[in-house]
Write a protein that holds these residues in place. Structure first.
Motif, short mmCIF file in Angstrom:
data_model
loop_
_atom_site.label_atom_id
_atom_site.label_comp_id
_atom_site.label_asym_id
_atom_site.label_seq_id
_atom_site.Cartn_x
_atom_site.Cartn_y
_atom_site.Cartn_z
N ARG A 231 26.08 -43.47 35.92
CA ARG A 231 25.51 -43.43 34.99
C ARG A 231 26.88 -42.78 34.37
N ALA A 232 27.38 -42.12 33.90
CA ALA A 232 28.63 -41.77 33.40
C ALA A 232 29.81 -42.98 33.61
N ALA A 233 30.37 -43.36 34.63
CA ALA A 233 31.12 -44.54 34.87
C ALA A 233 31.05 -45.11 33.75
N GLN A 234 29.45 -45.88 33.66
CA GLN A 234 28.94 -47.17 32.94
C GLN A 234 28.75 -46.85 31.34
N TYR A 235 28.71 -45.61 31.21
CA TYR A 235 29.07 -45.17 29.45
C TYR A 235 30.58 -44.89 29.17
N ALA A 236 30.99 -44.60 30.37
CA ALA A 236 33.24 -44.27 30.44
C ALA A 236 33.67 -45.79 29.99
N ALA A 237 32.93 -47.53 30.72
CA ALA A 237 33.10 -48.32 30.22
C ALA A 237 32.52 -49.07 28.98
N LEU A 238 31.26 -48.55 28.30
CA LEU A 238 30.86 -48.96 27.48
C LEU A 238 31.92 -48.75 26.41
N ALA A 239 32.14 -47.47 26.37
CA ALA A 239 32.72 -47.18 25.33
C ALA A 239 34.27 -47.38 25.28
N CYS A 240 35.21 -47.86 26.53
CA CYS A 240 36.11 -48.51 26.53
C CYS A 240 36.23 -49.58 25.90
N TYR A 241 34.57 -50.41 26.12
CA TYR A 241 35.19 -52.08 25.98
C TYR A 241 35.15 -51.96 24.32
N LEU A 242 33.82 -51.29 23.39
CA LEU A 242 33.97 -50.55 22.17
C LEU A 242 35.40 -50.11 21.37
N VAL A 243 35.40 -49.37 22.32
CA VAL A 243 37.42 -49.09 21.25
C VAL A 243 38.21 -50.16 21.69
N PHE A 244 37.55 -51.38 22.40
CA PHE A 244 38.95 -52.87 22.64
C PHE A 244 38.50 -52.86 21.42
N LEU A 245 36.76 -53.33 21.34
CA LEU A 245 36.59 -54.71 20.73
C LEU A 245 37.05 -53.69 19.24
N ALA A 246 36.36 -52.65 18.41
CA ALA A 246 37.10 -51.54 17.26
C ALA A 246 38.57 -51.59 17.04
N PHE A 247 39.25 -51.62 17.57
CA PHE A 247 40.64 -51.28 17.91
C PHE A 247 41.20 -51.84 16.22
N PRO A 248 41.33 -54.22 16.63
CA PRO A 248 41.53 -54.71 15.59
C PRO A 248 40.44 -54.39 13.90
N LEU A 249 39.91 -53.96 13.80
CA LEU A 249 39.67 -53.86 12.30
C LEU A 249 39.58 -52.29 12.19
N PHE A 250 39.96 -51.45 12.83
CA PHE A 250 40.94 -49.91 12.95
C PHE A 250 42.60 -50.28 12.48
N TRP A 251 42.37 -51.39 12.83
CA TRP A 251 44.21 -51.25 12.63
C TRP A 251 44.05 -52.48 10.88
N LEU A 252 43.79 -53.17 11.47
CA LEU A 252 43.03 -53.87 10.00
C LEU A 252 43.23 -52.91 9.27
N LEU A 253 41.56 -52.11 9.26
CA LEU A 253 41.58 -51.52 7.62
C LEU A 253 42.72 -50.32 7.34
N GLY A 254 42.97 -49.35 8.31
CA GLY A 254 44.67 -48.91 7.77
C GLY A 254 46.04 -49.80 7.20
N THR A 255 45.97 -50.72 7.84
CA THR A 255 46.50 -51.65 7.33
C THR A 255 46.68 -52.14 5.54
N ALA A 256 45.88 -52.46 5.81
CA ALA A 256 44.60 -52.83 4.02
C ALA A 256 45.26 -51.16 3.11
N PHE A 257 45.21 -50.25 3.50
CA PHE A 257 45.49 -49.29 2.51
C PHE A 257 46.62 -48.98 2.33
N LYS A 258 47.91 -49.28 3.53
CA LYS A 258 48.91 -48.59 3.28
C LYS A 258 49.68 -49.00 2.53
N PRO A 259 50.40 -48.02 1.37
CA PRO A 259 51.77 -48.78 0.66
C PRO A 259 52.30 -49.15 0.81
#
Length: 275
Positions: free
Chosen positions: A6-34
């Protein structure tokens, strides 16, 4: 299932969520940079001095609000018409098991394999004949035709899951086929209808190729096309305003999903056969 699995499943799910959220996170940071941070040799992940200048520049350079309204009109119209046509057609395909129905289902799957480039020229010539080039109505028609096969396939599975006994009980009470579809079957299809609306809306909102070819007037172009104007003649991107505009273009899809996702997990069918 033991705790390690079960811990391995949750770890894999967390990695997948980070993979999906990374482009949005990068876009959010770039939009507010001078600009100074955007041009740094080793830029930080988060803006050290957040600014709204990129958003001001994006609105000053391009008509983002007007293009967003165009996209909203086209996407909502395409989603509504796709579901309106797909529900009765999916019901007919699911309930009338015949050779024609099987051939229609096979054609639905085959039609999804056609690339955009293969159909854009015939579509352009056809729409030109009926004077629907550079028209939002023509683009909506294209999106409905393009989304309808998948919407049919998706809703057909939901209709198949509805017990026939419910329809037989409605027929015993004197309901006709149309009344049964509207009063009995359709309420049980709510999760499927919501999923189909979400798919059709997001597909139409994000689509670029057809909108680029069929809409010529700048005042009628959708947001996905307007975003390309932040690229210079030599392909150099105005990164800050482009990131701000892209972030604004992403928000409607996220808000739309957040508002409707609850319906996706509603167990509308669970209590339908109780009693």
């Amino acid at each position: 299932m033991n705790r390690a699995a079960r811990a391995a499943q949750y770890a894999a799910l967390a990695c997948y969520l980070v993979f999906l959220a990374f482009p949005l996170f990068w876009l959010l940071g770039t939009a507010f940079k001078p600009p100074q941070e955007l041009g740094a040799a080793d830029p930080a992940w988060l803006p050290e001095r957040p600014t709204l200048d990129n958003f001001r520049a994006a609105f000053a350079q391009q008509p983002l609000l007007r293009s967003a309204l165009n996209s909203l009109l086209v996407a909502s119209s395409a989603a509504s018409l796709s579901v309106l046509l797909a529900v009765p057609a999916a019901y007919a395909l699911a309930r009338r098991r015949s050779l024609t129905g099987r051939l229609a289902t096979g054609w639905i799957l085959v039609s999804q394999m056609f690339p955009f480039v293969l159909v854009v020229l015939p579509l352009f010539l056809l729409l030109r004949q009926v004077r629907m080039i550079d028209s939002p109505a023509g683009l909506v028609l294209v999106y409905v035709v393009w989304n309808l096969p998948f919407a049919l396939w998706m809703l057909r599975g939901y209709v198949t899951a509805v017990p026939v006994a419910l329809e037989e009980a409605a027929a015993t009470d004197g309901c006709g086929r149309l009344r049964t579809l509207v009063s009995v079957v359709l309420p049980l299809l709510a999760p499927g209808v919501v999923a189909t609306v979400m798919f059709s809306f997001i597909t139409a909102w994000n689509e670029f190729f057809f909108a680029l070819v069929l809409l010529k007037s700048p005042s009628r172009q959708t947001m996905s096309v307007v975003l390309t104007r932040f690229l210079g003649d030599e392909g150099a991107a105005d990164l800050g305003p482009l990131a701000a505009a892209a972030l604004l273009a992403t928000l409607p899809s996220l808000v739309f999903f957040a508002l409707l996702q609850r319906r996706l997990v509603t167990g509308a069918l669970a209590g339908a056969v109780k009693g």
